[in-house]
Motif scaffolding. Sequence first.
Motif, PDB file in Angstrom:
ATOM      1  N   ARG A   1      -7.356  -2.130  -1.191  1.00 42.99           N
ATOM      2  CA  ARG A   1      -7.164  -0.680  -1.046  1.00 42.99           C
ATOM      3  C   ARG A   1      -8.296  -0.060  -0.228  1.00 42.99           C
ATOM      4  N   GLY A   2      -9.317  -0.953   0.105  1.00 42.44           N
ATOM      5  CA  GLY A   2     -10.431  -0.431   0.899  1.00 42.44           C
ATOM      6  C   GLY A   2     -11.440   0.329   0.069  1.00 42.44           C
ATOM      7  N   GLU A   3     -11.411   0.077  -1.268  1.00 43.76           N
ATOM      8  CA  GLU A   3     -12.354   0.816  -2.126  1.00 43.76           C
ATOM      9  C   GLU A   3     -13.687   0.093  -2.272  1.00 43.76           C
ATOM     10  N   THR A   4     -13.695  -1.188  -1.893  1.00 40.66           N
ATOM     11  CA  THR A   4     -14.993  -1.886  -1.930  1.00 40.66           C
ATOM     12  C   THR A   4     -15.099  -2.715  -0.654  1.00 40.66           C
ATOM     13  N   ARG A   5     -16.366  -3.024  -0.262  1.00 45.75           N
ATOM     14  CA  ARG A   5     -16.554  -3.894   0.909  1.00 45.75           C
ATOM     15  C   ARG A   5     -16.139  -5.316   0.500  1.00 45.75           C
TER      16      ARG A   5
ATOM     17  N   GLU B   1      -0.739   0.464  -6.614  1.00 41.88           N
ATOM     18  CA  GLU B   1      -1.425  -0.031  -7.813  1.00 41.88           C
ATOM     19  C   GLU B   1      -1.450  -1.553  -7.887  1.00 41.88           C
TER      20      GLU B   1
ATOM     21  N   ARG C   1      -8.811  -3.643  -5.428  1.00 42.28           N
ATOM     22  CA  ARG C   1      -9.657  -2.560  -4.917  1.00 42.28           C
ATOM     23  C   ARG C   1     -10.083  -2.870  -3.482  1.00 42.28           C
ATOM     24  N   GLU C   2     -10.337  -4.156  -3.218  1.00 39.08           N
ATOM     25  CA  GLU C   2     -10.752  -4.549  -1.854  1.00 39.08           C
ATOM     26  C   GLU C   2      -9.612  -4.288  -0.877  1.00 39.08           C
TER      27      GLU C   2
ATOM     28  N   ARG D   1       0.853  -1.215   0.000  1.00 36.27           N
ATOM     29  CA  ARG D   1       0.000   0.000   0.000  1.00 36.27           C
ATOM     30  C   ARG D   1       0.876   1.248   0.000  1.00 36.27           C
TER      31      ARG D   1
END
Length: 246
Positions: free
Chosen positions: A236-240, A229, A233-234, A224
């Motif tokens: 990176r905490g961008e989705t549950r 990159e 996404r998960e 991180r």
Amino acid sequence: MRLDVVTIFPGYFDALELSLLGKAKQRGLIDVRVHDLRDHAHDKHRTVDDTPAGGGAGMVMKPEPWGEALDGILADADPAADTEPLIIFPSPAGEVFTQRMARELAEESHLVFGCGRYEGIDQRVFDEYAARGRVRLVSIGDYILNGGEVATIAMVEAIARLVPGVVGNPESLVEESHEDGLLEYPSYTKPASWRSREVPPVLLSGNHAAIAAWRQEQSVERTRRVRPELLTREQRGETRPRHAAE
Ligand SMILES: N#Cc1c(-c2ccc3ccn(Cc4ccccn4)c3c2)n[nH]c1N
């Protein structure tokens, strides 16, 4: 695995006689053959380059020596092999070399590396061998080297170490940076204290589950911080998390 390398600087590949790769060669796991492109240039000065068509700075590698060198290698390839050799041309214009590509290429039985110099190789060489077989242009990163030799050594090392039997302990290949898409966790050894810097206590706890969890957390945190990159996404905490109850 057979590896052929075509270059005007064969001495670069003395490095492949050292260490792990040297032992793998001696054990017959890897068959490395280095070819001097100038042996396929038959004028008095063994010329392998000429001025660029259309003008411009620098010189371009002539197609004829490449044609003779590569034809000779392909003619000498194992006719009983499942597939024809894959020819790899290191190039700043190539697809980027990754651990995933290294794993893919480690499955090949015969790789040929064509090391360009000057401003590159006449395009018709790539076209000729792409029409006759398999060719990939590959870059080791977004910076300019003076030729393909250093890139070839890097790729050969990354590929050859994945060939079964080359690395003594195959388990050491599993928890490496990029193997699981993450950067490797930090490593420690003895002494437990060095200049008042301590080995993280969890690593001395003997609790293997806690150690594994700590290493995974360190890998995600380092990735991180250094290479976000590479995270999903998960991660990176961008989705549950998908399993999370609504
Ligand atoms: N892989 C890879 C490479 C290379 C590379 C590979 C092959 C050649 C053959 C000639 N040159 C010099 C050169 C200078 C200017 C424009 C084009 N080419 C090479 C550079 N540079 N950076 C990478 N990641």
